[in-house]
Design a protein around this motif. Structure first.
Motif, PDB file in Angstrom:
ATOM      1  N   TYR A  71     -28.424 -36.076 -30.269  1.00  0.00           N
ATOM      2  CA  TYR A  71     -27.337 -35.248 -29.762  1.00  0.00           C
ATOM      3  C   TYR A  71     -27.198 -33.955 -30.546  1.00  0.00           C
ATOM      4  N   LEU A  72     -27.410 -34.012 -31.836  1.00  0.00           N
ATOM      5  CA  LEU A  72     -27.342 -32.813 -32.662  1.00  0.00           C
ATOM      6  C   LEU A  72     -28.426 -31.818 -32.246  1.00  0.00           C
ATOM      7  N   VAL A  73     -29.646 -32.291 -32.111  1.00  0.00           N
ATOM      8  CA  VAL A  73     -30.750 -31.419 -31.702  1.00  0.00           C
ATOM      9  C   VAL A  73     -30.516 -30.883 -30.302  1.00  0.00           C
ATOM     10  N   HIS A  74     -30.062 -31.733 -29.391  1.00  0.00           N
ATOM     11  CA  HIS A  74     -29.803 -31.316 -28.018  1.00  0.00           C
ATOM     12  C   HIS A  74     -28.693 -30.256 -27.965  1.00  0.00           C
ATOM     13  N   THR A  75     -27.632 -30.440 -28.738  1.00  0.00           N
ATOM     14  CA  THR A  75     -26.534 -29.477 -28.781  1.00  0.00           C
ATOM     15  C   THR A  75     -27.001 -28.144 -29.343  1.00  0.00           C
ATOM     16  N   LEU A  76     -27.772 -28.191 -30.414  1.00  0.00           N
ATOM     17  CA  LEU A  76     -28.294 -26.946 -30.992  1.00  0.00           C
ATOM     18  C   LEU A  76     -29.226 -26.245 -30.017  1.00  0.00           C
ATOM     19  N   SER A  77     -30.004 -26.999 -29.283  1.00  0.00           N
ATOM     20  CA  SER A  77     -30.910 -26.433 -28.295  1.00  0.00           C
ATOM     21  C   SER A  77     -30.136 -25.730 -27.189  1.00  0.00           C
ATOM     22  N   GLU A  78     -29.061 -26.337 -26.715  1.00  0.00           N
ATOM     23  CA  GLU A  78     -28.235 -25.724 -25.682  1.00  0.00           C
ATOM     24  C   GLU A  78     -27.611 -24.427 -26.186  1.00  0.00           C
ATOM     25  N   ARG A  79     -27.142 -24.430 -27.416  1.00  0.00           N
ATOM     26  CA  ARG A  79     -26.560 -23.213 -27.989  1.00  0.00           C
ATOM     27  C   ARG A  79     -27.609 -22.125 -28.117  1.00  0.00           C
ATOM     28  N   GLY A  80     -28.810 -22.511 -28.517  1.00  0.00           N
ATOM     29  CA  GLY A  80     -29.899 -21.540 -28.632  1.00  0.00           C
ATOM     30  C   GLY A  80     -30.249 -20.925 -27.295  1.00  0.00           C
ATOM     31  N   ASN A  81     -30.267 -21.759 -26.240  1.00  0.00           N
ATOM     32  CA  ASN A  81     -30.554 -21.239 -24.906  1.00  0.00           C
ATOM     33  C   ASN A  81     -29.460 -20.303 -24.426  1.00  0.00           C
ATOM     34  N   ALA A  82     -28.219 -20.646 -24.706  1.00  0.00           N
ATOM     35  CA  ALA A  82     -27.105 -19.788 -24.309  1.00  0.00           C
ATOM     36  C   ALA A  82     -27.192 -18.441 -25.025  1.00  0.00           C
ATOM     37  N   MET A  83     -27.531 -18.461 -26.309  1.00  0.00           N
ATOM     38  CA  MET A  83     -27.669 -17.217 -27.064  1.00  0.00           C
ATOM     39  C   MET A  83     -28.834 -16.393 -26.517  1.00  0.00           C
ATOM     40  N   LYS A  84     -29.930 -17.056 -26.209  1.00  0.00           N
ATOM     41  CA  LYS A  84     -31.102 -16.369 -25.686  1.00  0.00           C
ATOM     42  C   LYS A  84     -30.774 -15.693 -24.353  1.00  0.00           C
ATOM     43  N   ILE A  85     -30.075 -16.401 -23.489  1.00  0.00           N
ATOM     44  CA  ILE A  85     -29.698 -15.824 -22.200  1.00  0.00           C
ATOM     45  C   ILE A  85     -28.737 -14.656 -22.397  1.00  0.00           C
ATOM     46  N   PHE A 145     -39.731 -10.682 -20.575  1.00  0.00           N
ATOM     47  CA  PHE A 145     -40.670 -11.241 -21.552  1.00  0.00           C
ATOM     48  C   PHE A 145     -39.938 -12.033 -22.637  1.00  0.00           C
ATOM     49  N   TYR A 146     -38.736 -11.594 -22.995  1.00  0.00           N
ATOM     50  CA  TYR A 146     -37.942 -12.321 -23.987  1.00  0.00           C
ATOM     51  C   TYR A 146     -37.593 -13.719 -23.467  1.00  0.00           C
ATOM     52  N   LEU A 147     -37.156 -13.786 -22.218  1.00  0.00           N
ATOM     53  CA  LEU A 147     -36.822 -15.084 -21.632  1.00  0.00           C
ATOM     54  C   LEU A 147     -38.049 -15.976 -21.461  1.00  0.00           C
ATOM     55  N   ALA A 148     -39.209 -15.346 -21.262  1.00  0.00           N
ATOM     56  CA  ALA A 148     -40.451 -16.102 -21.063  1.00  0.00           C
ATOM     57  C   ALA A 148     -41.102 -16.519 -22.388  1.00  0.00           C
ATOM     58  N   ASP A 149     -40.457 -16.218 -23.495  1.00  0.00           N
ATOM     59  CA  ASP A 149     -40.989 -16.531 -24.825  1.00  0.00           C
ATOM     60  C   ASP A 149     -42.328 -15.856 -25.110  1.00  0.00           C
ATOM     61  N   SER A 150     -42.530 -14.693 -24.540  1.00  0.00           N
ATOM     62  CA  SER A 150     -43.745 -13.928 -24.794  1.00  0.00           C
ATOM     63  C   SER A 150     -43.438 -12.873 -25.850  1.00  0.00           C
TER      64      SER A 150
END
Length: 122
Positions: A6-20, A74-79
């Motif tokens: 859950y910790l990793v999943h929560t951090l991943s969601e926050r990272g995706n939100a920041m990236k978007i 390209f940022y969203l595509a991780d390129s």
């Protein structure tokens, strides 16, 4: 085990939100540059841009806009192409700002933020 998932999943969601969020800011900054192109070619009345914009400068506004839009994609595509594109976009954007400093000086703020993000991405 379950707690760490859950910790990793929560951090991943926050990272995706920041990236978007970052991608949307880059995209929005790019879309703002379209206004210079539209004004230069009399395609739209842009009252917010008080300064005259030549057609050649309008082309640079368009190129800058397209570069920022591509940077966002390209940022969203991780390129990692987004870094070079972003640096090019910030450089062109800042050159346009310096050309019209009296009216556009506050555009330096998003350029500075984007520059820091790009620097930290290296």
């Amino acid at each position: 085990m379950i707690k760490s998932y859950y910790l990793v999943h929560t951090l991943s969601e926050r990272g995706n939100a920041m990236k978007i969020t970052i991608a949307v800011i880059i995209l929005f900054h790019g879309l703002i540059h379209i206004t210079g192109f539209l004004k230069a070619f009399d395609l739209a009345e842009v009252e917010e841009l008080k300064m005259p914009i030549t057609k050649s400068s309008g082309i640079i506004w368009l190129i800058t806009s397209l570069i920022f839009i591509a940077t966002s994609v390209f940022y969203l595509a991780d390129s990692y192409f987004y870094i070079g594109l972003g640096v090019s976009g910030v450089t062109l954007s800042q050159a346009l700002i310096l050309q019209h400093w009296k009216y556009a000086k506050y555009g330096t703020i998003p350029n500075l933020i984007l520059g820091i993000i790009l620097f930290l991405s290296i």
